[in-house]
Design a protein around this motif. Structure first.
Motif, PDB file in Angstrom:
ATOM      1  N   VAL A  81      18.969  68.416  -2.192  1.00 12.70           N
ATOM      2  CA  VAL A  81      20.067  67.437  -2.128  1.00 12.70           C
ATOM      3  C   VAL A  81      21.269  67.974  -2.897  1.00 12.70           C
ATOM      4  O   VAL A  81      22.406  67.905  -2.420  1.00 12.70           O
ATOM      5  N   ARG A  82      21.007  68.553  -4.076  1.00 10.61           N
ATOM      6  CA  ARG A  82      22.116  69.109  -4.871  1.00 10.61           C
ATOM      7  C   ARG A  82      22.827  70.217  -4.109  1.00 10.61           C
ATOM      8  O   ARG A  82      24.030  70.367  -4.188  1.00 10.61           O
ATOM      9  N   ARG A 123      23.239  70.303  -1.061  1.00 16.43           N
ATOM     10  CA  ARG A 123      23.824  69.679   0.140  1.00 16.43           C
ATOM     11  C   ARG A 123      23.226  70.223   1.428  1.00 16.43           C
ATOM     12  O   ARG A 123      23.900  70.349   2.449  1.00 16.43           O
ATOM     13  N   GLU A 124      21.956  70.574   1.340  1.00 14.84           N
ATOM     14  CA  GLU A 124      21.227  71.001   2.539  1.00 14.84           C
ATOM     15  C   GLU A 124      20.397  69.822   3.050  1.00 14.84           C
ATOM     16  O   GLU A 124      20.114  68.896   2.291  1.00 14.84           O
ATOM     17  N   ARG A 163      27.178  59.177  -0.560  1.00 13.09           N
ATOM     18  CA  ARG A 163      27.408  60.078   0.577  1.00 13.09           C
ATOM     19  C   ARG A 163      26.133  60.164   1.403  1.00 13.09           C
ATOM     20  O   ARG A 163      25.051  59.862   0.898  1.00 13.09           O
ATOM     21  N   VAL A 219      23.050  61.819   2.933  1.00 11.56           N
ATOM     22  CA  VAL A 219      22.220  63.001   2.688  1.00 11.56           C
ATOM     23  C   VAL A 219      21.503  63.319   3.995  1.00 11.56           C
ATOM     24  O   VAL A 219      20.740  62.489   4.500  1.00 11.56           O
ATOM     25  N   CYS A 271      22.624  65.111  -8.170  1.00 12.59           N
ATOM     26  CA  CYS A 271      24.025  65.514  -8.020  1.00 12.59           C
ATOM     27  C   CYS A 271      24.449  66.479  -9.131  1.00 12.59           C
ATOM     28  O   CYS A 271      23.672  66.810  -9.999  1.00 12.59           O
TER      29      CYS A 271
END
Ligand SMILES: NC(=O)c1ccc[n+]([C@@H]2O[C@H](COP(=O)([O-])OP(=O)(O)OC[C@H]3O[C@@H](n4cnc5c(N)ncnc54)[C@H](OP(=O)(O)O)[C@@H]3O)[C@@H](O)[C@H]2O)c1
Length: 277
Positions: free
Chosen positions: A143-144, A146-147, A207, A209, A277
């Protein structure tokens, strides 16, 4: 004196925090690194390694009640050491799989510890939680980065539990009468799927995910590196590959014992959003 093992872990840390907040004590937390552990205020951090029973002596000194996270060492020896030190009551963190998937290795190992405890000469309370909300931390790096989160069984919902609810039940069992020789099945108040969990994490981050369902085979390939073949297969069975009615069932044990509704996955995600995040 109450000793909490796994004091820096998901359940143990929540238990110590809850006991401290209620002014219950004295409290001691077991860790392998007393300096780095950062336990809550007024909790004595005591170093000990469950894999080396002789190292537990200082931690067990004066203890009457013990919260035990098993499988971190030879549990039979730990229980003997606890009994010899004068421990009277043990609250054991077991697993719902003892009743839903008794044929799996990890479940059989939990049942074996339950049986050891029941014949240990100490009184006991056994907690059998379902899968923890904190298992979502597996996805934190992805998640960090952004995949897309890749998980199998995207639309199979289980009544995932917030570890703080396990801690709340443990706190009641450790400090209030009426919980000796009881076994409690613990779940959250509602089923939630992996897809919905990822959406909830996205909601707390503000946002979307991305999520991509993966095959069991791919999930096994990734998990077996960290967990080994047998445990990876067992985890996949109990998280969607081989569900049964008992695993899907919502139990009201948390609210019956604590008097408060079980916490939601969204609450867990919002309390832990910093990890994503
Ligand atoms: N995850 C699930 O879905 C699920 C479901 C049902 C049951 N369970 C059961 O829950 C248990 C895990 O609970 P948890 O998630 O609260 O724990 P956790 O977050 O994995 O933390 C375990 C803690 O144990 C400590 N530890 C590790 N090795 C140790 C050793 N040799 N001696 C002393 N302490 C040691 C570590 O603390 P230090 O590094 O500070 O020493 C760590 O903080 C397992 O027994 C599992 O079977 C899990």
């Amino acid at each position: 004196m109450i000793l909490v093992t796994g004091a820096t872990g998901n359940t143990g840390s929540a238990l110590l925090e809850e006991l401290r907040a209620r002014g219950i004590g004295p409290l001691r937390g077991l860790t392998r690194d007393a300096v780095g552990a950062r336990l809550p205020e007024r909790v004595e951090a005591v170093e000990g390694d469950l894999a080396r029973t002789e190292s537990l002596k200082p931690a067990l000194d004066g203890v009457r009640s013990l919260f035990l996270v098993p499988h971190l060492g030879p549990d039979a020896e730990t229980l003997i050491a606890a009994r010899q030190a004068g421990v009277e009551h043990v609250v054991l963190l077991s697993s719902i799989t003892v009743q839903t998937h008794p044929h799996l290795g990890p479940a059989a190992r939990n049942l074996a510890v339950e049986q050891l405890l029941k014949t240990s000469g100490m009184t006991w309370t056994i907690l059998r939680p379902t899968q923890f909300a904190s298992n979502a931390l597996w996805w934190a790096d992805t998640v960090r980065a952004r995949e897309p989160v890749r998980a199998p069984f995207a639309d199979i919902g289980l009544p995932t539990i917030h570890p703080a609810d396990i801690a709340s039940v443990a706190r009641v069992a450790l400090t209030e009468p009426g919980h000796f020789r009881r076994t409690y099945t613990l779940t959250g108040a509602a089923r939630i799927t992996p897809r919905q969990q990822v959406a909830a994490i996205g909601q707390t981050l503000g946002r979307e995910v991305p999520f991509a369902e993966t095959s069991r085979k791919e999930a096994h390939r990734r998990m077996s590196t960290a967990l080994g073949d047998e445990v990876a297969d067992a985890v996949l069975d109990v998280t969607g590959g081989d569900v049964n009615d008992e695993l899907l069932k919502v139990h009201d044990t948390v609210s019956r014992i604590t008097g408060a509704p079980a916490r939601t996955f969204l609450q867990w995600a919002s309390e832990n959003s910093a990890a994503f995040c």
